[in-house]
Design a protein around this motif. Structure first.
Motif, PDB file in Angstrom:
ATOM      1  N   ASN A  84      13.269  51.933   0.367  1.00 48.93           N
ATOM      2  CA  ASN A  84      14.266  52.843   0.945  1.00 48.93           C
ATOM      3  C   ASN A  84      15.458  53.085   0.020  1.00 48.93           C
ATOM      4  N   GLY A  85      15.358  52.628  -1.222  1.00 50.59           N
ATOM      5  CA  GLY A  85      16.396  52.914  -2.206  1.00 50.59           C
ATOM      6  C   GLY A  85      17.602  51.991  -2.172  1.00 50.59           C
ATOM      7  N   LYS A  86      17.556  50.966  -1.347  1.00 53.19           N
ATOM      8  CA  LYS A  86      18.662  50.012  -1.299  1.00 53.19           C
ATOM      9  C   LYS A  86      18.463  48.969  -2.399  1.00 53.19           C
ATOM     10  N   THR A  87      19.522  48.281  -2.752  1.00 48.93           N
ATOM     11  CA  THR A  87      19.452  47.263  -3.791  1.00 48.93           C
ATOM     12  C   THR A  87      20.147  45.985  -3.334  1.00 48.93           C
ATOM     13  N   ASN A  88      20.173  45.013  -4.208  1.00 52.50           N
ATOM     14  CA  ASN A  88      20.887  43.745  -4.022  1.00 52.50           C
ATOM     15  C   ASN A  88      20.483  43.004  -2.747  1.00 52.50           C
ATOM     16  N   TYR A  89      19.190  42.784  -2.594  1.00 55.73           N
ATOM     17  CA  TYR A  89      18.669  42.082  -1.415  1.00 55.73           C
ATOM     18  C   TYR A  89      19.252  40.676  -1.295  1.00 55.73           C
ATOM     19  N   ILE A  90      19.363  39.978  -2.408  1.00 49.99           N
ATOM     20  CA  ILE A  90      19.806  38.577  -2.388  1.00 49.99           C
ATOM     21  C   ILE A  90      21.165  38.454  -1.695  1.00 49.99           C
ATOM     22  N   LYS A  91      22.067  39.376  -1.973  1.00 51.41           N
ATOM     23  CA  LYS A  91      23.402  39.338  -1.367  1.00 51.41           C
ATOM     24  C   LYS A  91      23.330  39.527   0.149  1.00 51.41           C
ATOM     25  N   ASP A  92      22.387  40.332   0.608  1.00 50.91           N
ATOM     26  CA  ASP A  92      22.300  40.673   2.030  1.00 50.91           C
ATOM     27  C   ASP A  92      21.135  39.997   2.760  1.00 50.91           C
ATOM     28  N   THR A  93      20.633  38.899   2.210  1.00 49.04           N
ATOM     29  CA  THR A  93      19.518  38.190   2.845  1.00 49.04           C
ATOM     30  C   THR A  93      19.886  37.799   4.270  1.00 49.04           C
ATOM     31  N   SER A  94      18.944  37.989   5.178  1.00 48.44           N
ATOM     32  CA  SER A  94      19.163  37.640   6.582  1.00 48.44           C
ATOM     33  C   SER A  94      19.479  36.148   6.722  1.00 48.44           C
ATOM     34  N   ASP A  95      20.384  35.832   7.633  1.00 46.35           N
ATOM     35  CA  ASP A  95      20.800  34.441   7.829  1.00 46.35           C
ATOM     36  C   ASP A  95      19.638  33.532   8.212  1.00 46.35           C
ATOM     37  N   HIS A  96      18.678  34.055   8.972  1.00 49.03           N
ATOM     38  CA  HIS A  96      17.585  33.180   9.401  1.00 49.03           C
ATOM     39  C   HIS A  96      16.722  32.760   8.215  1.00 49.03           C
ATOM     40  N   TYR A  97      16.573  33.636   7.205  1.00 51.80           N
ATOM     41  CA  TYR A  97      15.849  33.250   5.997  1.00 51.80           C
ATOM     42  C   TYR A  97      16.632  32.195   5.219  1.00 51.80           C
ATOM     43  N   LYS A  98      17.941  32.377   5.131  1.00 56.65           N
ATOM     44  CA  LYS A  98      18.777  31.408   4.419  1.00 56.65           C
ATOM     45  C   LYS A  98      18.697  30.029   5.071  1.00 56.65           C
ATOM     46  N   LEU A  99      18.790  30.005   6.397  1.00 51.90           N
ATOM     47  CA  LEU A  99      18.712  28.717   7.104  1.00 51.90           C
ATOM     48  C   LEU A  99      17.343  28.070   6.957  1.00 51.90           C
ATOM     49  N   LEU A 100      16.283  28.861   7.092  1.00 50.25           N
ATOM     50  CA  LEU A 100      14.938  28.308   6.922  1.00 50.25           C
ATOM     51  C   LEU A 100      14.771  27.703   5.530  1.00 50.25           C
ATOM     52  N   GLU A 101      15.274  28.391   4.520  1.00 50.26           N
ATOM     53  CA  GLU A 101      15.160  27.874   3.160  1.00 50.26           C
ATOM     54  C   GLU A 101      15.989  26.603   2.983  1.00 50.26           C
ATOM     55  N   ARG A 102      17.206  26.608   3.485  1.00 47.27           N
ATOM     56  CA  ARG A 102      18.066  25.418   3.366  1.00 47.27           C
ATOM     57  C   ARG A 102      17.446  24.217   4.075  1.00 47.27           C
ATOM     58  N   TRP A 103      16.951  24.431   5.298  1.00 45.46           N
ATOM     59  CA  TRP A 103      16.340  23.335   6.036  1.00 45.46           C
ATOM     60  C   TRP A 103      15.093  22.821   5.334  1.00 45.46           C
TER      61      TRP A 103
END
Length: 155
Positions: A84-103
């Motif tokens: 869809n032409g958006k960029t910088n996914y890492i900055k806007d990663t969904s919180d649930h993915y961040k928590l799953l990765e951290r856990w």
């Protein structure tokens, strides 16, 4: 995932669906992905509010399932974003993915010595954001090449 492996890969076939069959397949995946995202966002929110004791069997199963979900579905979210032409996914990663990765990372540290390694699908990368890094590199390369052009002629 298995049906796309021989043609062009899981990520590319989702992002660049062109034929009628590929588009139909992508539409089915979108529906399943939406259900999985909804389920895991709710699950992560619940687990964040009521964490389990370390080392319980349910916790291990839950981390394993959550990690597999993240490795399987997050690349599809990345593909959708860049399609869809958006960029910088890492900055806007969904919180649930961040928590799953951290856990998952925390759990690995706790059980590293005692746990038997499980086999995972060979096409799943350890880093579920791998394709975001690839797409950002391609965007950067394209921008760099455009800057090097002189009077519309690429050097």
């Amino acid at each position: 995932m298995k049906t796309r492996k021989e043609k062009c890969g899981y990520y590319d076939s989702y992002r660049y669906a062109k034929t009628k069959d590929e588009i139909k397949g992508r539409q089915k995946i979108i529906i399943h992905k939406a259900h999985l995202n909804e389920y895991w966002k709710k699950m992560v929110e619940e687990k964040d509010q009521m964490p389990q004791k370390e080392g319980t069997k349910l916790r291990k199963h839950w981390f394993y399932d959550g990690t597999n979900y993240r490795r399987l579905v997050e690349p599809l979210d990345i593909a959708e974003r860049y399609k869809n032409g958006k960029t910088n996914y890492i900055k806007d990663t969904s919180d649930h993915y961040k928590l799953l990765e951290r856990w998952s990372d925390e759990d690995k540290k706790i059980s590293k010595a005692s746990e038997v390694k499980r086999n995972k699908a060979t096409s799943l990368t350890e880093d579920s954001c791998f394709w975001a890094h690839v797409d950002e590199a391609l965007i950067s390369l394209k921008d760099s090449l455009q800057k090097k052009s002189f009077n519309g002629v690429h050097l």
